[in-house]
Write an enzyme that holds these catalytic residues in place. Structure first.
Site, mmCIF file in Angstrom:
data_model
loop_
_atom_site.group_PDB
_atom_site.id
_atom_site.type_symbol
_atom_site.label_atom_id
_atom_site.label_comp_id
_atom_site.label_asym_id
_atom_site.label_seq_id
_atom_site.Cartn_x
_atom_site.Cartn_y
_atom_site.Cartn_z
ATOM 1 N N ASN A 1 -6.469 15.603 -8.404
ATOM 2 C CA ASN A 1 -5.920 14.261 -8.202
ATOM 3 C C ASN A 1 -7.120 13.343 -7.962
ATOM 4 O O ASN A 1 -7.683 13.309 -6.875
ATOM 5 C CB ASN A 1 -4.983 14.288 -6.988
ATOM 6 C CG ASN A 1 -4.352 12.923 -6.726
ATOM 7 O OD1 ASN A 1 -4.646 11.951 -7.415
ATOM 8 N ND2 ASN A 1 -3.496 12.864 -5.714
ATOM 9 N N HIS B 1 5.933 8.449 -7.444
ATOM 10 C CA HIS B 1 6.277 9.616 -6.619
ATOM 11 C C HIS B 1 7.250 10.542 -7.348
ATOM 12 O O HIS B 1 7.958 11.340 -6.712
ATOM 13 C CB HIS B 1 6.974 9.197 -5.299
ATOM 14 C CG HIS B 1 6.068 8.596 -4.273
ATOM 15 N ND1 HIS B 1 6.507 7.661 -3.345
ATOM 16 C CD2 HIS B 1 4.764 8.791 -4.010
ATOM 17 C CE1 HIS B 1 5.509 7.312 -2.566
ATOM 18 N NE2 HIS B 1 4.425 7.973 -2.954
ATOM 19 N N ARG C 1 1.705 -1.491 2.783
ATOM 20 C CA ARG C 1 2.344 -2.323 1.753
ATOM 21 C C ARG C 1 3.642 -2.916 2.276
ATOM 22 O O ARG C 1 4.376 -2.258 3.013
ATOM 23 C CB ARG C 1 2.648 -1.501 0.504
ATOM 24 C CG ARG C 1 1.419 -1.025 -0.203
ATOM 25 C CD ARG C 1 1.775 -0.304 -1.498
ATOM 26 N NE ARG C 1 0.769 0.704 -1.789
ATOM 27 C CZ ARG C 1 1.031 1.928 -2.225
ATOM 28 N NH1 ARG C 1 2.279 2.294 -2.447
ATOM 29 N NH2 ARG C 1 0.061 2.771 -2.443
ATOM 30 N N GLU D 1 3.790 18.640 -4.416
ATOM 31 C CA GLU D 1 3.548 18.122 -5.762
ATOM 32 C C GLU D 1 2.586 19.023 -6.534
ATOM 33 O O GLU D 1 2.735 19.219 -7.742
ATOM 34 C CB GLU D 1 2.980 16.702 -5.678
ATOM 35 C CG GLU D 1 4.022 15.715 -5.167
ATOM 36 C CD GLU D 1 3.424 14.457 -4.587
ATOM 37 O OE1 GLU D 1 3.297 13.478 -5.319
ATOM 38 O OE2 GLU D 1 3.083 14.460 -3.386
#
Ligand code: ADP
Length: 414
Positions: free
Chosen positions: A7, A189, A250, A395
């Site tokens: 990643n 996601h 955010r 993930e």
């Protein structure tokens, strides 16, 4: 098959190695050989590595970029004292799976990387200028080090949401903006929402078609997903990861007219306004203290700070509103799934989100909720008609499995 999962971000490279193959997927006997990350690329980087058996080790070294970080990681992996005896040389890494943020409208599932796929990922740079270029650097670095014979697979954050229908992905803007610039909801996601939905149905013995859920991924970034018949039919993040739930830094949803107002009143450029929404808002903005939910909870216990309380309250309220909206959008669901750092670890946040959902048939069992920390299991009462579950996300496991399936040409189970 030893699969290296990468990643690659703007200043970090996260990695894992998972041993898996079709047989191991079938029997859930995949094995995580190691994990780690290289942070603060470009200067004196911090490297954290952990093998299956060894202790967690932290080192520092000057590391320039993603390619240099990958080189460092591979040298560590192949070294005598890495604690990963399965990897003795580059040849022991059989495939590489990459997390790629944006697949646009091109990629509806994970893809074996070819020149054409690379071009497709490049074409999505416009949609994710901060993310896709880094993902591409990771892919190029692997090609340079391993050569083109080592298969690489791209697993897209957006792909699971490819099933969202038009009425849910289009914004009510002039239609030509969608035609010209592909302005629409994509969602993110996806790998996490897909993984927890898959785990839930495995735990409950359901088929994909019987899987009707609202999944809440609550980490630094947060998103909700409406899953009907095993498919994503709506999600809270939009064209970018800024829309939807309140997150660490955010804002999530707000009145778009605020942007212009902020620019005028504070003398900010559009770019600076967006930066405030991305990096100085959410839990951090409201509390004025931190983006870290764990620290906010600890602070609340000690000081009963008004803005800390508000930050948690607004976070939970927004999440509950989305659960309600998605239940209405789908005509009900069987369960709400909590995942991500906050969803997996915070009984307080889970209880506050579920507190207002008794009308929908969801009642939290306080004892189960307290016990379910970083573990999978049900946290609702036996008589709830809408259940709540905690399912830790993974993930990387899904990326490793998709990598194997793509290489062998096996269909995705979803
Ligand atoms: P990312 O989205 O970067 O992968 P994570 O999924 O690890 O992030 O989630 C990070 C968030 O999880 C942080 O806000 C952190 O405070 C929160 N978190 C971790 N442990 C706890 C805990 N025990 N209680 C409350 N929040 C926690």
């Amino acid at each position: 098959m030893n699969v290296l999962i990468l990643n690659a971000g703007s200043s970090s490279l996260k990695f894992q190695v998972i041993a898996t193959d079709l047989e191991r997927i079938k029997t859930s006997s995949d094995e995580r050989l190691c994990r780690g990350q290289v942070e603060r690329l470009g200067g004196e980087a911090i490297i954290t590595v952990q093998s299956r058996t060894g202790p967690r080790r932290k080192l520092t070294a000057p590391i320039r970029d993603v390619a240099a970080a990958l080189d460092y990681v591979l040298r560590w992996l192949a070294s005598e004292n890495s604690g990963v005896p399965e990897i003795r040389s580059l040849g022991d890494v059989h495939a590489v799976g990459h997390r790629v943020v944006h697949g646009g409208e091109t990629f509806h599932e994970s893809a074996l990387i070819t020149d054409e796929v690379l071009k497709g990922i490049e074409d999505c740079i416009d949609l994710a200028p901060l993310h896709n270029p880094n993902n591409l650097k990771g892919i190029q670095a692997v090609r340079e080090i391993f050569g083109s014979q080592t298969p690489q697979v791209a697993v897209f954050d957006t792909a699971f949401h490819a099933t969202i229908p038009e009425h849910a992905y289009l914004y009510a803007l002039p239609y030509h903006l969608y035609r010209r610039h592909r302005i629409r909801r994509y969602g993110f996601h996806g790998t996490s929402h897909r993984y927890v939905a898959y785990r839930y149905r495995a735990l409950c013995g359901l088929t994909r078609e019987q899987t009707n859920l609202v999944t809440l991924h609550l980490g630094n970034g947060c998103s909700a997903c409406a899953i009907r018949g095993g498919h994503s039919v709506d999600t809270s993040m939009g064209m970018t990861p800024l829309e939807g739930l309140v997150m660490g830094t955010r804002s999530g949803d707000l009145d778009p007219a605020i942007l212009n107002l902020m620019a005028g009143k504070e003398g900010l450029s559009p770019h600076e306004v967006e930066s405030v929404l991305n990096t100085q808002s959410g839990l951090l903005g409201i509390s004025g203290l931190t983006n870290d939910m764990k620290v906010l909870e600890e602070e609340l216990l000690v000081h009963e700070d008004r803005r800390v309380r508000l930050a948690i309250e607004i976070f939970c309220y927004r999440a509950r509103k989305y659960v309600g909206a998605f239940l209405a959008a789908m005509g009900g669901a069987d369960a709400v799934i909590f995942t991500g750092g906050i969803g997996e670890n915070s009984p307080l946040v889970r209880a506050r989100i579920c507190d207002g959902l008794a009308w929908a048939g969801l009642k939290i069992d306080a004892a189960r909720n307290e016990q379910m920390v970083r573990r999978e299991g049900r946290i609702s009462t036996d008589d709830s008609t809408l259940n709540a579950w905690v399912v830790p996300t993974d993930e990387e496991l899904l990326i490793a499995r998709d990598t194997v399936r793509c290489i062998l040409g096996e269909p995705h189970p979803g």
